[in-house]
Motif scaffolding. Structure first.
Motif, PDB file in Angstrom:
ATOM      1  N   ALA A 107       0.875  -1.216  -0.059  1.00 30.69           N
ATOM      2  CA  ALA A 107      -0.140   0.167  -0.018  1.00 30.69           C
ATOM      3  C   ALA A 107       0.855   1.242   0.117  1.00 30.69           C
ATOM      4  CB  ALA A 107      -0.984  -0.049   1.224  1.00 30.69           C
ATOM      5  N   ALA A 108       1.719   1.485   0.723  1.00 34.47           N
ATOM      6  CA  ALA A 108       2.778   2.475   0.812  1.00 34.47           C
ATOM      7  C   ALA A 108       3.565   2.585  -0.827  1.00 34.47           C
ATOM      8  CB  ALA A 108       3.891   1.931   1.656  1.00 34.47           C
ATOM      9  N   HIS A 109       3.754   1.487  -1.183  1.00 34.25           N
ATOM     10  CA  HIS A 109       4.176   1.804  -2.579  1.00 34.25           C
ATOM     11  C   HIS A 109       3.255   2.180  -3.595  1.00 34.25           C
ATOM     12  CE1 HIS A 109       7.819  -1.420  -1.742  1.00 34.25           C
ATOM     13  NE2 HIS A 109       8.096  -0.245  -1.594  1.00 34.25           N
ATOM     14  N   ALA A 110       1.940   2.017  -3.323  1.00 32.14           N
ATOM     15  CA  ALA A 110       0.916   2.705  -3.905  1.00 32.14           C
ATOM     16  C   ALA A 110       0.637   4.083  -3.755  1.00 32.14           C
ATOM     17  CB  ALA A 110      -0.138   1.702  -3.973  1.00 32.14           C
ATOM     18  N   GLY A 111       1.389   4.570  -2.630  1.00 25.59           N
ATOM     19  CA  GLY A 111       1.071   6.003  -2.620  1.00 25.59           C
ATOM     20  C   GLY A 111       0.164   6.118  -1.052  1.00 25.59           C
ATOM     21  N   ALA A 112      -0.296   5.036  -0.481  1.00 27.10           N
ATOM     22  CA  ALA A 112      -1.006   5.395   0.905  1.00 27.10           C
ATOM     23  C   ALA A 112      -0.002   5.669   2.043  1.00 27.10           C
ATOM     24  CB  ALA A 112      -1.538   3.852   1.138  1.00 27.10           C
ATOM     25  N   LEU A 113      -0.535   6.313   2.871  1.00 25.04           N
ATOM     26  CA  LEU A 113      -0.167   6.456   4.232  1.00 25.04           C
ATOM     27  C   LEU A 113      -0.461   5.378   5.444  1.00 25.04           C
ATOM     28  CD1 LEU A 113      -1.211  10.166   4.496  1.00 25.04           C
ATOM     29  CD2 LEU A 113       1.157   9.465   3.931  1.00 25.04           C
ATOM     30  N   THR A 114       0.424   4.611   5.572  1.00 20.98           N
ATOM     31  CA  THR A 114       0.354   3.566   6.338  1.00 20.98           C
ATOM     32  C   THR A 114       0.619   3.372   7.768  1.00 20.98           C
ATOM     33  OG1 THR A 114       2.651   2.547   5.696  1.00 20.98           O
ATOM     34  CG2 THR A 114       0.671   1.895   4.261  1.00 20.98           C
ATOM     35  N   ALA A 115      -0.019   2.864   8.550  1.00 24.25           N
ATOM     36  CA  ALA A 115       0.193   2.633  10.164  1.00 24.25           C
ATOM     37  C   ALA A 115      -0.409   1.585  10.499  1.00 24.25           C
ATOM     38  CB  ALA A 115      -0.537   3.980  10.560  1.00 24.25           C
ATOM     39  N   SER A 116      -0.196   1.190  11.761  1.00 22.85           N
ATOM     40  CA  SER A 116      -1.026   0.187  12.597  1.00 22.85           C
ATOM     41  C   SER A 116      -1.497   0.859  13.916  1.00 22.85           C
ATOM     42  CB  SER A 116       0.237  -0.987  13.092  1.00 22.85           C
ATOM     43  OG  SER A 116       0.938  -0.773  14.046  1.00 22.85           O
ATOM     44  N   ALA A 117      -2.503   0.242  14.380  1.00 27.21           N
ATOM     45  CA  ALA A 117      -3.247   0.805  15.478  1.00 27.21           C
ATOM     46  C   ALA A 117      -3.812  -0.298  16.283  1.00 27.21           C
ATOM     47  CB  ALA A 117      -4.220   1.812  15.281  1.00 27.21           C
ATOM     48  N   HIS A 118      -3.202  -0.824  17.469  1.00 26.08           N
ATOM     49  CA  HIS A 118      -3.400  -2.113  18.370  1.00 26.08           C
ATOM     50  C   HIS A 118      -3.908  -1.555  19.729  1.00 26.08           C
ATOM     51  CE1 HIS A 118      -2.011  -4.873  21.307  1.00 26.08           C
ATOM     52  NE2 HIS A 118      -2.873  -5.758  20.708  1.00 26.08           N
ATOM     53  N   PRO A 119      -5.483  -1.792  19.538  1.00 23.11           N
ATOM     54  CA  PRO A 119      -6.047  -1.661  20.870  1.00 23.11           C
ATOM     55  C   PRO A 119      -5.763  -2.536  21.901  1.00 23.11           C
ATOM     56  CG  PRO A 119      -7.592  -1.364  19.171  1.00 23.11           C
ATOM     57  CD  PRO A 119      -6.341  -2.078  18.642  1.00 23.11           C
TER      58      PRO A 119
END
Length: 273
Positions: A107-119
């Motif tokens: 996704a990052a290579h496709a131009g997205a801003l990526t993250a993880s969120a772990h509750p």
């Protein structure tokens, strides 16, 4: 209008967060993609918003994407998403505690801003989690732009954000294992040791209960260095040596655990000075 959020994977975590995001107004729920039409329908009913997608090709564009899929499927699902949908400028995040945002490389290579969120919650009962999410800590890491989009949404649903280092994500997740799973293992060893001394199982739990609960309360109130008590804290290594031998004679594996914990506790006691 609120940003449009598409959801891939709507098990316990995906549907609980989906309901919270929808209710907060931070996101408008768009497409929901799960393993079957039936589970998608159930998830949409629980969330109270969204529409079912029959496959990646039916998801349509979105401002944000939540991948609430099993850890070992994140990279594969992300690659499929990157091949099927426009992602430039969109937020793409997953909810794993064990995997970092690097799993979203496609996704990052496709131009997205990526993250993880772990509750940091148990999601065994998504209804209960959705009703009592306020104050829940969420471990978050990823691209600064992604965090700038994701953090306000988490705060809006009552979450508390702890920013973590992506390179230490596995250690971060291990911290939860130490604080939860291995704590159970240590208490189990204590209970078995009481029983080896002739104390019935039910009574053993009652003997251990005040020690365990008071010690935990002291750790979180005073800090581990001050909360530490017992022979190592007193410098009574002769007692530790005798206990090591006795425990090893009773149960070899418990003896190894005692030895490892004693070494770690000596280091902890050293921080008291």
């Amino acid at each position: 209008m609120a940003p449009l959020l598409n959801i891939i994977g709507a098990g316990h975590v995906g549907r609980a967060l989906g309901r919270l995001f929808a209710a907060s107004g931070e996101f408008e729920i768009g497409a929901v993609l799960t393993r079957s039409a039936g589970s998608a329908a159930d998830a949409i009913t629980f969330i109270g918003a969204g529409h079912a997608a029959g496959g990646m090709g039916q998801l349509g564009p979105a401002d944000a994407w939540m991948l609430a899929v099993p850890d070992d499927q994140i990279a594969t699902v992300c690659a499929q998403l990157a091949a099927a949908a426009p992602l430039a400028g969109a937020l793409v995040f997953h909810c794993s505690g064990a995997k970092s945002s690097l799993e979203l490389e496609a996704a990052a290579h496709a131009g997205a801003l990526t993250a993880s969120a772990h509750p940091i919650r148990s999601f065994a009962d998504p209804e209960a989690v959705a009703g009592s999410f306020g104050g829940t800590w969420c471990g978050v890491e990823g691209a600064p732009g992604a965090i700038a989009m994701l953090e306000p949404a988490l705060l809006a649903i009552g979450g508390r954000v702890a920013l973590i280092d992506a390179s230490a994500k596995t250690v971060y997740h291990a911290a939860a294992v130490f604080a939860s799973n291995y704590l159970v293992t240590v208490i189990d060893t204590a209970l078995r040791a009481y029983q080896a001394a002739g104390i019935p199982a039910a009574a053993a739990r009652e003997l251990a209960r005040p020690l365990a609960t008071e010690t935990l309360a002291n750790v979180f109130r005073l800090g581990p260095e001050t909360a530490l008590s017992g022979p190592i804290a007193r410098g009574d290594m002769a007692t530790v040596t005798r206990q090591q031998a006795a425990v090893s004679a009773w149960d070899a594996d418990a003896g190894k655990l005692y030895e490892a914990l004693a070494a770690a506790t000596v280091q902890l006691a050293g921080r008291r000075t």
